[in-house]
Write a protein that holds these residues in place. Structure first.
Motif, PDB file in Angstrom:
ATOM      1  N   GLU A 286      -7.181   0.375  -0.239  1.00 58.18           N
ATOM      2  CA  GLU A 286      -7.810  -0.354   0.858  1.00 58.18           C
ATOM      3  C   GLU A 286      -8.225  -1.745   0.374  1.00 58.18           C
ATOM      4  OE1 GLU A 286      -7.938   0.337   3.949  1.00 58.18           O
ATOM      5  OE2 GLU A 286      -7.241   2.423   3.865  1.00 58.18           O
TER       6      GLU A 286
ATOM      7  N   ARG B  96       1.193   4.139  -3.047  1.00 63.10           N
ATOM      8  CA  ARG B  96       0.862   5.560  -2.813  1.00 63.10           C
ATOM      9  C   ARG B  96       2.039   6.464  -3.138  1.00 63.10           C
ATOM     10  NH1 ARG B  96      -2.065   3.609   1.909  1.00 63.10           N
ATOM     11  NH2 ARG B  96      -0.178   3.958   3.144  1.00 63.10           N
TER      12      ARG B  96
ATOM     13  N   LYS C  16       0.833  -1.208   0.000  1.00 61.20           N
ATOM     14  CA  LYS C  16       0.000   0.000   0.000  1.00 61.20           C
ATOM     15  C   LYS C  16       0.867   1.257   0.000  1.00 61.20           C
ATOM     16  CE  LYS C  16      -3.933  -1.955   2.569  1.00 61.20           C
ATOM     17  NZ  LYS C  16      -4.711  -1.849   3.823  1.00 61.20           N
ATOM     18  N   SER C  17       1.865   1.252   0.876  1.00 57.27           N
ATOM     19  CA  SER C  17       2.750   2.411   0.999  1.00 57.27           C
ATOM     20  C   SER C  17       3.486   2.692  -0.306  1.00 57.27           C
ATOM     21  CB  SER C  17       3.735   2.176   2.137  1.00 57.27           C
ATOM     22  OG  SER C  17       4.675   3.228   2.217  1.00 57.27           O
TER      23      SER C  17
ATOM     24  N   GLU D 248      -8.476   4.584  -4.418  1.00 60.23           N
ATOM     25  CA  GLU D 248      -9.008   5.940  -4.502  1.00 60.23           C
ATOM     26  C   GLU D 248      -7.998   6.757  -5.288  1.00 60.23           C
ATOM     27  OE1 GLU D 248     -11.711   8.367  -1.278  1.00 60.23           O
ATOM     28  OE2 GLU D 248      -9.733   7.665  -0.665  1.00 60.23           O
TER      29      GLU D 248
ATOM     30  N   VAL E 220      -4.388   7.991  -4.328  1.00 64.64           N
ATOM     31  CA  VAL E 220      -4.622   8.670  -3.054  1.00 64.64           C
ATOM     32  C   VAL E 220      -4.634   7.668  -1.904  1.00 64.64           C
ATOM     33  CG1 VAL E 220      -6.257  10.087  -1.732  1.00 64.64           C
ATOM     34  CG2 VAL E 220      -5.904  10.516  -4.182  1.00 64.64           C
ATOM     35  N   ASN E 221      -5.296   6.522  -2.125  1.00 60.67           N
ATOM     36  CA  ASN E 221      -5.395   5.534  -1.047  1.00 60.67           C
ATOM     37  C   ASN E 221      -5.677   4.147  -1.629  1.00 60.67           C
ATOM     38  OD1 ASN E 221      -5.335   4.747   1.650  1.00 60.67           O
ATOM     39  ND2 ASN E 221      -7.541   4.963   1.896  1.00 60.67           N
TER      40      ASN E 221
END
Length: 303
Positions: free
Chosen positions: A245, A235, A231-232, A264, A242-243
């Motif tokens: 999840e 981004r 995830k990191s 996102e 943006v994100n």
């Protein structure tokens, strides 16, 4: 807002069928060599009265089974996916490995019981006959190992098969040592003691096979992947993300990794371009070849 799905543009397997045919042939030859000699070793172990030979034959039996299953998995993997099995038949090899690992524990239990019985009441073992069979087994295992490793292959079925044959090599070496000790000193307990050593080698490999295959069957994440890190990196490395999840990463086999995620994006981002960048990064950085992305929101950077 409507949902958008993106799948990686790769085909179902991405296998190199020419290389797969070579792997299938190598495993088939190794299975034939191992299975043929296993029968000779069982007969020799019974005639010589050697538990070390019978223990090694037991090890060869499980390896013959695993090689046969590996061969069958290559054959089955040729079949295309269908509406009932949309992932195809690749995972059969993982299921086969799990079953094979469980049966290894049963064989080890038999070796342990028989070894204890023989330590308490050591029978006569024919060291002369035993050494000839053990040397022949070593030569067969060397040939099988060469067949499996003569061409470099990252295929996990081939690597696992080669490791099994290496275990057989060690079992043959143990039987040779036991026969030499019996010929020179007449000390019979060396035979069950070395059979225990072979059993420990089997347990170690069986445990690893069961744990790794069970992890895949339970849809566990590949052990070298951390969803927080993924995830990191997504981004930070890709403008417009943006994100991320609901990231799920799993594997059909150790080689076929899959991922799904909700993303996102910024309102200014080109969704199609950003999705392609995500898939490219997942493939190159994390070796995940099939990614499904659902866009759940667009956020204005000026908001």
């Amino acid at each position: 807002m409507g949902h958008h799905h993106a799948h990686s543009g790769q085909g179902h397997h991405g296998h190199d069928h020419g290389h797969g045919a070579g792997n299938e042939k190598a495993v088939g030859i190794a299975a034939f060599l191992t299975g043929g000699f296993m029968l000779a070793e069982v007969a020799g172990g019974l005639v010589a009265g050697s538990l070390a030979l019978l223990a090694d034959a037991g090890h060869m039996l499980t390896d013959f089974g695993s090689l046969l299953l590996a061969w069958f998995a290559f054959r089955l993997a040729r079949r295309p996916a269908d509406w009932k099995r949309t992932y195809g038949f690749d995972r059969f090899s993982v299921l086969a490995a799990f079953v094979n690992g469980i049966t290894l524990f049963a064989i080890v239990a038999w070796i342990l019981v028989e070894a204890v019985r023989r330590l308490l009441n050591p029978p006569e073992v024919s060291g002369g006959l035993m050494i000839w069979i053990a040397v022949a087994g070593l030569l067969v295992n060397i040939l099988a190992f060469w067949v499996l490793t003569r061409e470099e292959s990252d295929n996990l079925n081939i690597r696992a098969a080669a490791l099994h044959v290496m275990g057989d090599l060690l079992g043959s070496v143990a039987a040779i040592i036991a026969s030499l000790v019996i010929i020179v000193t007449g000390w019979m307990p060396i035979d069950p003691l070395l059979s225990l050593l072979v059993a420990l080698l089997i347990v170690r490999s069986a445990y690893k096979v069961v744990v790794e295959s069970g992890h895949i069957l339970l849809e566990g994440s590949p052990r070298d992947l951390d969803s927080r890190q993924i995830k990191s990196e997504l981004r930070e490395a890709i403008a417009g993300v943006v994100n991320i999840e609901h990231l799920h990463v799993w594997s059909i086999t150790q080689e076929r990794r899959m991922a799904t995620m909700e993303a996102e994006f910024s309102a200014e981002a080109d969704p199609a371009a950003v999705k392609q960048q995500i898939k490219a990064l997942m493939a190159e950085r994390f070796r995940v070849g099939h990614v499904t992305i659902e866009i759940v929101g667009r956020v204005s950077e000026n908001a």
